[in-house]
Design a protein around this motif. Structure first.
Motif, PDB file in Angstrom:
ATOM      1  N   VAL A   7       0.870  -1.161   0.000  1.00  0.00           N
ATOM      2  CA  VAL A   7       0.000   0.000   0.000  1.00  0.00           C
ATOM      3  C   VAL A   7       0.911   1.217   0.000  1.00  0.00           C
ATOM      4  O   VAL A   7       1.643   1.454   0.952  1.00  0.00           O
ATOM      5  CB  VAL A   7      -0.906   0.047   1.253  1.00  0.00           C
ATOM      6  CG1 VAL A   7      -2.340  -0.049   0.845  1.00  0.00           C
ATOM      7  CG2 VAL A   7      -0.550  -1.039   2.246  1.00  0.00           C
ATOM      8  N   ILE A   8       0.884   1.936  -1.080  1.00  0.00           N
ATOM      9  CA  ILE A   8       1.775   3.077  -1.229  1.00  0.00           C
ATOM     10  C   ILE A   8       1.121   4.307  -0.590  1.00  0.00           C
ATOM     11  O   ILE A   8      -0.086   4.516  -0.702  1.00  0.00           O
ATOM     12  CB  ILE A   8       2.067   3.343  -2.731  1.00  0.00           C
ATOM     13  CG1 ILE A   8       2.677   2.096  -3.375  1.00  0.00           C
ATOM     14  CG2 ILE A   8       2.992   4.543  -2.898  1.00  0.00           C
ATOM     15  CD1 ILE A   8       4.035   1.682  -2.880  1.00  0.00           C
ATOM     16  N   GLY A   9       1.923   5.090   0.084  1.00  0.00           N
ATOM     17  CA  GLY A   9       1.423   6.357   0.609  1.00  0.00           C
ATOM     18  C   GLY A   9       0.657   6.224   1.906  1.00  0.00           C
ATOM     19  O   GLY A   9       0.288   7.211   2.506  1.00  0.00           O
ATOM     20  N   GLU A  10       0.432   4.987   2.363  1.00  0.00           N
ATOM     21  CA  GLU A  10      -0.242   4.829   3.642  1.00  0.00           C
ATOM     22  C   GLU A  10       0.798   4.437   4.694  1.00  0.00           C
ATOM     23  O   GLU A  10       1.832   3.887   4.376  1.00  0.00           O
ATOM     24  CB  GLU A  10      -1.299   3.724   3.557  1.00  0.00           C
ATOM     25  CG  GLU A  10      -2.599   4.217   2.946  1.00  0.00           C
ATOM     26  CD  GLU A  10      -3.615   3.088   2.854  1.00  0.00           C
ATOM     27  OE1 GLU A  10      -3.698   2.300   3.800  1.00  0.00           O
ATOM     28  OE2 GLU A  10      -4.301   3.010   1.823  1.00  0.00           O
ATOM     29  N   HIS A  35      -5.081  -7.756   5.416  1.00  0.00           N
ATOM     30  CA  HIS A  35      -3.837  -7.326   6.070  1.00  0.00           C
ATOM     31  C   HIS A  35      -4.089  -6.275   7.153  1.00  0.00           C
ATOM     32  O   HIS A  35      -3.190  -5.933   7.914  1.00  0.00           O
ATOM     33  CB  HIS A  35      -2.803  -6.853   5.036  1.00  0.00           C
ATOM     34  CG  HIS A  35      -3.209  -5.640   4.272  1.00  0.00           C
ATOM     35  ND1 HIS A  35      -3.139  -4.378   4.821  1.00  0.00           N
ATOM     36  CD2 HIS A  35      -3.693  -5.480   3.019  1.00  0.00           C
ATOM     37  CE1 HIS A  35      -3.559  -3.506   3.922  1.00  0.00           C
ATOM     38  NE2 HIS A  35      -3.914  -4.154   2.835  1.00  0.00           N
ATOM     39  N   GLU A  36      -5.323  -5.772   7.257  1.00  0.00           N
ATOM     40  CA  GLU A  36      -5.641  -4.809   8.317  1.00  0.00           C
ATOM     41  C   GLU A  36      -6.108  -5.486   9.605  1.00  0.00           C
ATOM     42  O   GLU A  36      -6.276  -4.835  10.632  1.00  0.00           O
ATOM     43  CB  GLU A  36      -6.765  -3.870   7.855  1.00  0.00           C
ATOM     44  CG  GLU A  36      -6.282  -2.753   6.992  1.00  0.00           C
ATOM     45  CD  GLU A  36      -7.270  -1.587   6.916  1.00  0.00           C
ATOM     46  OE1 GLU A  36      -8.337  -1.646   7.559  1.00  0.00           O
ATOM     47  OE2 GLU A  36      -6.962  -0.631   6.206  1.00  0.00           O
ATOM     48  N   HIS A  37      -6.328  -6.767   9.530  1.00  0.00           N
ATOM     49  CA  HIS A  37      -6.905  -7.469  10.674  1.00  0.00           C
ATOM     50  C   HIS A  37      -5.862  -7.675  11.779  1.00  0.00           C
ATOM     51  O   HIS A  37      -4.788  -8.194  11.548  1.00  0.00           O
ATOM     52  CB  HIS A  37      -7.530  -8.770  10.144  1.00  0.00           C
ATOM     53  CG  HIS A  37      -7.483  -9.956  11.047  1.00  0.00           C
ATOM     54  ND1 HIS A  37      -7.483 -11.229  10.572  1.00  0.00           N
ATOM     55  CD2 HIS A  37      -7.432 -10.075  12.377  1.00  0.00           C
ATOM     56  CE1 HIS A  37      -7.443 -12.088  11.568  1.00  0.00           C
ATOM     57  NE2 HIS A  37      -7.390 -11.411  12.676  1.00  0.00           N
ATOM     58  N   VAL A  38      -6.206  -7.209  12.986  1.00  0.00           N
ATOM     59  CA  VAL A  38      -5.303  -7.372  14.125  1.00  0.00           C
ATOM     60  C   VAL A  38      -5.894  -8.359  15.127  1.00  0.00           C
ATOM     61  O   VAL A  38      -7.107  -8.548  15.176  1.00  0.00           O
ATOM     62  CB  VAL A  38      -5.010  -6.034  14.844  1.00  0.00           C
ATOM     63  CG1 VAL A  38      -4.201  -5.108  13.949  1.00  0.00           C
ATOM     64  CG2 VAL A  38      -6.293  -5.338  15.292  1.00  0.00           C
ATOM     65  N   GLY A  80       3.757  -3.323   5.683  1.00  0.00           N
ATOM     66  CA  GLY A  80       2.869  -2.556   4.815  1.00  0.00           C
ATOM     67  C   GLY A  80       2.417  -3.277   3.554  1.00  0.00           C
ATOM     68  O   GLY A  80       1.922  -2.647   2.632  1.00  0.00           O
ATOM     69  N   GLY A  81       2.553  -4.587   3.508  1.00  0.00           N
ATOM     70  CA  GLY A  81       2.069  -5.283   2.329  1.00  0.00           C
ATOM     71  C   GLY A  81       2.540  -6.711   2.256  1.00  0.00           C
ATOM     72  O   GLY A  81       2.708  -7.366   3.268  1.00  0.00           O
TER      73      GLY A  81
END
Ligand SMILES: Cc1cc2nc3c(=O)[nH]c(=O)nc-3n(C[C@H](O)[C@H](O)[C@H](O)COP(=O)(O)OP(=O)(O)OC[C@H]3O[C@@H](n4cnc5c(N)ncnc54)[C@H](O)[C@@H]3O)c2cc1C
Ligand SMILES: Nc1ncnc2c1ncn2[C@@H]1O[C@H](COP(=O)(O)O)[C@@H](O)[C@H]1O
Lengths: 323, 247
Positions: free
Chosen positions: A190-193, A244-247, B161-162
């Motif tokens: 994810v670019i820029g994040e 990939h956001e899951h924690v 990040g990925g």
């Protein structure tokens, strides 16, 4: 016996967690009466001499362009060789994705005891004892490294970066490398994040937000604060947000300065991924939601009413020049 | 093709964590033990799927631990795998455990060794990497996808990040996490069959302990949540800014 710090880079820039590792390593060097040096692989655009500002005296830059991507086996060999040539006795990593790949290999290669996920400086009063997280954030263990050579991988946000005056001597090396066995065929980032694993501030949403379409309540606040976004497993499973956001227990484990949870119940498996955060903020309609027991700040209220006001208040604060 | 799956035993995810013996031992009384979730749902299930695609593939399970681990090992065998090996040793040192697994692996020439991403009690994330080094094999950590075609593995691994796609030739060590496979529940046939599958017990090889746990600590209790009225969310922002100094 100097201290050697592995400086992880991506896209030509040293990663944030590596500055923490550098400052930590410099402090360990001070405590053990020696100096701290860094090692970095591949093409780096950053000014390496400026790493002196993080307490490093010397940087070993391994310039081979094939080393822009990780092959843990090859990196391990080069770090072990460098440690031997420079007389490094303690090697410090950040406990990030690449650190988790290399540090254990190096430990086995050098027969150097490893503490992974360290959260404290070593206690030298009785041997060499480092505190680490265990039981998924529910406890700590004090681990004694019994070998002469030692390896520590430091958890994200576990050591504060403080800058000092100084410039590091940069020594460039081009080394003969063994055959690279791991071929990287694609990178998807994810670019820029802000990468979630490195973020200081994290805004996260749960099933209480009702649908993926309401995520602006999370992303707008994240954007205002320069924070990363996360979610509960229920949300990732419902495909409201990418996996990939899951924690949590089965997702990413994070330890930001602030974890801001909106509409998440705080199930024990969720907490396992976030309970190392310094400050936890919870917004939930249910005063009995378990998350409040783990929280530092909270509002018992409806996210759909409360969040727009919070976003407005942060905007105002920013407009007044206070953030 | 021979696959080795490393299985560890951990307290259930909801277990209450307390310590005894002057905070040097985990208090096991009343605690339910499970197969470490990463080992079960991802490493083991993926191995079983590979076998479903290629019946000639053999799966061995390995655990380093005492005899009271056998219940959990049988549970793993109920999901799949032809046989299990238990190295009869108890240690809290990752290197010692990795050295035991490496010793068994050297005797049996596995093409692929799968571990979980980490144990949910020790949180080392270490044993896969150590094992790979001891065996001189490549190591891909934190896999979220694993495909095999002949002797070429295509693995997606998590990066900051990925993700990144790696192509590697066997033999290989991979640590597995969510995405590699889906959780399965053993069926009756599996449970019955597991009782008669071989569970070999080996005595440990000589190996060093590089570290030792001196003591455990519980985190200090939280001061309690500071609640702000829902009518005044601006106050929360003020507190986070001025008191907690988070932004
Ligand atoms: C072995 C195992 C592993 C697991 N691993 C994970 C993991 O890694 N990560 C994870 O997250 N979960 C994990 N889970 C699942 C976990 O147990 C919970 O089911 C999950 O975390 C629930 O997600 P949630 O809080 O978003 O949803 P819910 O439990 O449905 O909670 C929604 C919350 O939102 C609140 N709410 C409703 N409406 C509003 C509103 N308008 N405004 C504000 N609040 C509102 C509700 O009061 C409730 O507390 C795991 C489970 C198991 C068994
Ligand atoms: N005692 C053990 N016996 C067999 N495998 C283990 C053992 N401990 C850990 N493992 C494996 O190594 C992985 C990583 O463990 P750790 O390095 O302790 O986080 C686990 O997910 C298991 O697959």
């Amino acid at each position: 016996m100097s201290v050697l710090i592995f400086l992880d880079q991506a896209d030509g820039h040293i990663k944030k967690n590596s500055f923490e590792a550098a400052c930590y390593g410099a402090k360990v060097a001070e405590l053990t009466g020696t100096t701290a040096e860094g090692i970095v692989f591949g093409n780096v655009n950053d000014d390496l001499a400026a790493l002196g500002n993080y307490g490093l005296k010397k940087i070993h830059a391994i310039k081979n362009p094939e080393l822009n991507n990780l092959d843990a086996e090859v990196f391990t060999k080069i770090i072990a060789d460098t440690a031997e040539q420079t007389g490094a006795g303690i090697i410090v990593f950040s406990n990030n994705m690449n650190g988790k790949s290399i540090a254990p290999r190096l430990s086995a290669r050098m027969k150097a005891g490893l503490v992974s996920g360290a959260i404290s400086l070593p206690d030298l009063s009785n041997g060499f004892v480092v505190k680490k997280n265990v039981f998924s954030g529910k406890a700590f263990a004090n681990v004694s490294i019994k070998t002469d050579k030692k390896i520590i991988s430091l958890n994200a946000n576990a050591y504060k970066v403080t800058k000092v005056e100084g410039s590091a001597e940069v020594v460039e090396h081009t080394v003969t490398i063994p055959a690279i066995k791991v071929k990287v065929t694609a990178v998807n980032k994810v670019i820029g994040e802000v990468p979630l694993s490195e973020a200081d501030l994290v805004i996260s949403g749960g099933r209480g937000l009702k649908s993926g379409e309401n995520w602006h309540l999370i992303t707008d606040l994240a954007k205002e604060l320069g924070a990363a976004t996360a979610c509960s497993r229920a949300v990732a499973d419902a495909d409201w947000r990418p996996h990939h956001e899951h924690v949590g227990q089965t997702g990413l484990t994070i330890s930001p300065n602030m974890y801001f949870a909106v509409g998440i119940s705080g199930a024990i498996q969720h907490l396992a991924g976030v309970n190392r955060s310094k400050v936890i903020v919870v917004i939930n309609t249910d005063p009995e939601a378990p998350f409040f027991k783990a929280a530092d700040y909270g509002i018992v209220g409806d996210a759909f009413v409360v969040m727009p006001k919070i976003i407005e208040a942060v905007k105002k604060l920013k407009a007044s020049g206070h953030v | 093709m021979k696959v080795l799956v490393c299985i560890s035993k951990t307290p259930d995810t909801t277990a209450k964590i307390t310590f005894t013996d002057n905070n040097t031992k985990f208090a096991e009384a009343g605690v339910q033990f499970i197969i470490n979730p990463y080992d079960e749902w991802y490493a083991l299930v993926r191995a079983i799927q590979l076998k479903e695609a290629d019946a000639s593939l053999q799966i061995h399970l390995i655990n380093v631990g005492a005899a009271d681990n056998d219940t959990v090992i049988r549970k793993a065998l109920a999901l799949g795998g032809e046989e299990a090996i238990r190295v009869n040793a108890v240690s809290d040192d990752s290197f010692y455990i990795a050295a035991q697994i490496a010793e068994v692996a050297k005797q049996n020439n596995y093409d692929l060794i799968l571990t979980g991403k980490e144990t949910i009690d020790y949180n080392g994330s270490s044993i896969g990497g150590m094992l790979a080094e001891l065996l001189g094999m490549p190591y891909v950590s934190l896999a979220t996808r694993f495909e095999l075609s002949g002797t070429t593995a295509t693995i997606t691994r998590e990066i900051d990040g990925g993700e990144e796609v790696n192509e590697v030739q066997l033999p290989l060590v991979v640590s597995c996490q969510k995405g590699v496979a889906e959780q399965r529940i053993p069926n009756m046939k599996g449970i019955m069959g597991a009782r008669t599958k071989p569970l070999k017990v080996l005595e440990p090889a000589a190996a060093e302990h590089l570290t030792a746990i001196v003591s455990f600590e519980l985190p200090p209790p939280k001061a309690g949540v500071k609640l702000v009225s829902a009518d005044n969310p601006e106050e929360l922002v003020r507190l986070l800014h001025e008191e907690a100094k988070l932004f």
